[in-house]
Motif scaffolding. Structure first.
Motif, PDB file in Angstrom:
ATOM      1  N   UNK A  71      54.135  33.176  22.848  1.00 23.66           N
ATOM      2  CA  UNK A  71      54.247  31.919  22.848  1.00 23.66           C
ATOM      3  C   UNK A  71      55.178  31.804  21.271  1.00 23.66           C
ATOM      4  N   UNK A  72      56.126  31.369  21.074  1.00 24.65           N
ATOM      5  CA  UNK A  72      56.898  31.578  20.071  1.00 24.65           C
ATOM      6  C   UNK A  72      56.597  30.450  19.101  1.00 24.65           C
ATOM      7  N   UNK A  73      55.925  29.348  19.511  1.00 26.40           N
ATOM      8  CA  UNK A  73      55.522  28.311  18.590  1.00 26.40           C
ATOM      9  C   UNK A  73      53.972  29.029  18.304  1.00 26.40           C
ATOM     10  N   UNK A  74      53.536  29.382  18.575  1.00 28.22           N
ATOM     11  CA  UNK A  74      51.888  30.029  17.535  1.00 28.22           C
ATOM     12  C   UNK A  74      53.082  31.474  16.647  1.00 28.22           C
ATOM     13  N   UNK A  75      53.810  31.658  16.405  1.00 28.07           N
ATOM     14  CA  UNK A  75      54.449  32.901  15.659  1.00 28.07           C
ATOM     15  C   UNK A  75      55.121  32.131  14.921  1.00 28.07           C
ATOM     16  N   UNK A  76      56.032  31.169  14.986  1.00 31.14           N
ATOM     17  CA  UNK A  76      56.409  29.759  14.295  1.00 31.14           C
ATOM     18  C   UNK A  76      55.587  29.277  13.291  1.00 31.14           C
ATOM     19  N   UNK A  77      54.373  29.072  13.537  1.00 32.13           N
ATOM     20  CA  UNK A  77      53.424  27.865  13.017  1.00 32.13           C
ATOM     21  C   UNK A  77      52.729  29.062  11.791  1.00 32.13           C
ATOM     22  N   UNK A  78      52.497  30.482  11.917  1.00 31.67           N
ATOM     23  CA  UNK A  78      52.124  31.839  11.202  1.00 31.67           C
ATOM     24  C   UNK A  78      52.720  32.031  10.282  1.00 31.67           C
ATOM     25  N   UNK A  79      54.161  32.082  10.889  1.00 30.51           N
ATOM     26  CA  UNK A  79      55.224  31.783   9.701  1.00 30.51           C
ATOM     27  C   UNK A  79      56.147  31.363   8.475  1.00 30.51           C
ATOM     28  N   UNK A  80      55.236  29.803   8.895  1.00 24.12           N
ATOM     29  CA  UNK A  80      55.048  28.877   7.952  1.00 24.12           C
ATOM     30  C   UNK A  80      54.325  27.831   7.227  1.00 24.12           C
ATOM     31  N   UNK A  81      52.588  28.752   8.329  1.00 25.72           N
ATOM     32  CA  UNK A  81      51.271  28.364   7.148  1.00 25.72           C
ATOM     33  C   UNK A  81      51.254  29.595   5.945  1.00 25.72           C
ATOM     34  N   UNK A  82      52.468  30.521   5.891  1.00 24.33           N
ATOM     35  CA  UNK A  82      52.447  31.898   5.195  1.00 24.33           C
ATOM     36  C   UNK A  82      53.078  31.584   4.332  1.00 24.33           C
ATOM     37  N   UNK A  83      54.180  31.445   4.455  1.00 18.21           N
ATOM     38  CA  UNK A  83      55.416  30.503   3.578  1.00 18.21           C
ATOM     39  C   UNK A  83      55.075  29.478   2.471  1.00 18.21           C
ATOM     40  N   UNK A  84      54.268  28.751   3.002  1.00 17.09           N
ATOM     41  CA  UNK A  84      53.374  27.552   2.101  1.00 17.09           C
ATOM     42  C   UNK A  84      51.923  28.162   0.821  1.00 17.09           C
ATOM     43  N   UNK A  85      51.573  29.025   1.764  1.00 13.79           N
ATOM     44  CA  UNK A  85      50.586  29.621   1.377  1.00 13.79           C
ATOM     45  C   UNK A  85      50.799  30.539   0.032  1.00 13.79           C
ATOM     46  N   UNK A  86      52.269  31.265   0.716  1.00 12.79           N
ATOM     47  CA  UNK A  86      52.205  32.502  -0.559  1.00 12.79           C
ATOM     48  C   UNK A  86      53.028  31.747  -1.607  1.00 12.79           C
ATOM     49  N   UNK A  87      53.415  30.950  -1.677  1.00 12.84           N
ATOM     50  CA  UNK A  87      53.272  29.974  -2.987  1.00 12.84           C
ATOM     51  C   UNK A  87      53.364  30.146  -4.180  1.00 12.84           C
ATOM     52  N   UNK A  88      52.391  30.002  -4.003  1.00 12.49           N
ATOM     53  CA  UNK A  88      50.544  30.412  -4.797  1.00 12.49           C
ATOM     54  C   UNK A  88      51.196  31.087  -5.826  1.00 12.49           C
ATOM     55  N   UNK A  89      51.675  32.213  -5.727  1.00 10.48           N
ATOM     56  CA  UNK A  89      51.489  33.896  -6.418  1.00 10.48           C
ATOM     57  C   UNK A  89      52.153  33.691  -7.546  1.00 10.48           C
TER      58      UNK A  89
END
Length: 502
Positions: free
Chosen positions: A183-201
């Protein structure tokens, strides 16, 4: 026995011991300690300060190395998500068009056999680009918010939560292979969520380094320290490349576990230096120059005068700066726009260079990933040189401008010289990495720390995280827009007349 040595050597435990020394200094100020005791306490702060500085430098280096290590796998795995099935597709088309006896052999069928759904269609470039856009857009938007939030929360806890959740979402992407998710939606969701939490670094680690190190040799120190970006990219390429051809899910799961483990290390050992005791130690250092002779005399009557020493300010705790207030700091907008152009080039190479090498040089995913690390090797040298030169000249803006002006013709020459063979390509990758990542490193570290402690703030250190986030977030906007263009250039490389140029 294990817990005894753990708590004995744990930096947090030793940090609490330093706080006890702070109480002793209060007694010192009130004249309740003898001079011999005062001097011994004063000297005991010197090794503590150096030890904590070294610990913070090494630990934050490793922490952000794991951040970049977990970002790199997507660029390595792209060539595996959609393999080069062009030759097989052309044979199938010729066979079906000539009236052969194998009408079932169609281009679609061959794509399904050699690629991973949903990236097996002719629009795979747009789908792969969509994953990059999802991560980069979320990262750019989240970065502006991350700095503001980071100023108001404990850095250690904020960074720990970000690393643990980043490890979770990185592993989730790899679990798509394990559980056969298409599912493309699954991979896009994971990328969006990962992009948000990576900003904490980034705002967190720069704030820690800025708190511990002054401006004297900040360019050199942060130039060396910022090599974690390239080291993370190199390690990420090697780890992802090891499993990319056999089980690309592990190319994500292993880096995800690494960054999660580093999050636990961060929680146990990171000291953000929100302490006053070490500052109190530093406040007494000028007295060593004026009263060093008297302090060494064995006389109880000799005592250090405390009247001219200001140890503690009775002012209210500084409040975090607002977003608009950070923008009004001189140089923030200018360097943010400069990073916009430097970072777009750096992240274009980060996300697309392995795929470019795969399509242009016809190398497999592992070899292309290994070759792409040369750009990051050049970036390590460029970041250190930029820091040293800016420290010597005292002109960070001039250093960035000169390196970026030299990078422009070098990048143009890369597209032509790389056609001459592997040797020239190797050399150009090193040079391009140094000229592009040099100013990128300088702006995101030393310049951000300088602006976050600008004299216009009048000693308020609560702006460092916000300023860092604004500068890096603006650069992320540039990388988001520019990565859209390279996928079309890579598509050109699949044409026959371009395929044999390297």
């Amino acid at each position: 026995m294990f817990w005894y040595y753990f708590f004995k050597w744990c930096p947090v435990t030793q940090y609490l011991q330093t706080e006890i020394k702070h109480l002793a200094f209060i007694q010192f100020r009130n004249g309740r300690l003898t001079c011999g005791t005062q001097f011994s306490i004063l000297l005991s702060c010197v090794p503590s300060l150096s030890r904590y500085r070294a610990l913070t430098l090494i630990l934050t280096f490793l922490l952000y190395t794991s951040f970049h290590l977990s970002r790199k796998p997507i660029s390595i795995v792209k060539s595996e998500l959609h393999k080069n099935c062009t030759s097989v597709s052309e044979l199938a088309t010729i066979a079906s068009g000539s009236g052969g006896q194998q009408p079932s052999l169609t281009p679609l069928h061959t794509d399904l056999d050699c690629s991973w759904k949903p990236f097996d269609k002719s629009n795979y470039k747009q789908l792969l680009g969509a994953m990059d856009y999802s991560f980069l857009c979320a990262y750019a938007v989240g970065m502006y918010l991350s700095g503001i939030i980071g100023e108001r929360l404990p850095i250690r806890l904020y960074l720990t939560v970000g690393m643990l959740t980043s490890g979770l979402f990185t592993c989730l992407f790899g679990l798509g292979y394990v559980y056969n998710i298409h599912s493309l939606g699954f991979y896009v969701f994971v990328q969006v969520a990962n992009g948000l939490v990576q900003t904490t670094g980034w705002p967190s680690v720069v704030t820690c380094i800025g708190n511990w190190f002054g401006k004297g040799r900040r360019g050199l120190i942060m130039g060396l320290w910022n090599s974690h970006t390239s080291v993370g990219n190199i390690l990420g390429s090697l780890i992802a490349g090891y499993w990319v051809s056999s089980n690309w899910g592990l190319s994500f799961i292993v880096p995800g576990l690494i960054i999660a483990a580093m999050g636990v290390v961060c929680f146990l050992f990171l000291i953000e230096r929100d302490a006053t005791s070490l500052k109190h130690c530093l406040a007494f250092f000028p007295l060593l120059q004026s009263y060093d002779t008297e302090l060494l005399l064995p006389r109880e009557s000799v005592c250090v005068p405390v009247q001219p020493v200001l140890v503690v300010k009775s002012e209210s705790k500084p409040t975090a700066i607002s977003f608009t207030g950070a923008l009004r700091i001189p140089g923030v907008i200018e360097f943010s726009l400069c990073l916009l152009f430097a970072k777009l080039v750096s992240y274009t190479f980060l996300f697309w260079l392995p795929l470019y090498i795969t399509k242009a040089a016809h190398l497999d995913a592992k070899k292309a990933g290994d070759l792409s690390t040369l750009f990051d090797v050049g970036g390590i040298v460029g970041g250190i040189l930029a820091g040293v030169i800016s420290d010597k000249l005292g002109k960070r803006a001039t250093t960035c401008a000169v390196m970026l002006l030299l990078a422009a013709p070098t990048l143009y020459g890369f597209s032509m010289i790389s056609q001459l063979g592997l040797g020239p390509t190797t050399g150009m990758l090193l040079v391009c990495g140094g000229l592009v990542n040099g100013p990128y490193s300088l702006i995101t570290t030393a310049v951000s720390a300088d602006l976050g402690t600008h004299k216009s703030l009048k000693g308020n250190a609560k702006a460092l995280s916000t300023v860092t986030a604004i500068i890096d977030g603006t650069g992320s906007v540039g990388q988001y827009h520019w990565s859209a263009d390279l996928k079309d250039y890579i598509a050109i490389l699949k044409l026959p007349k371009y395929r044999n140029t390297i």
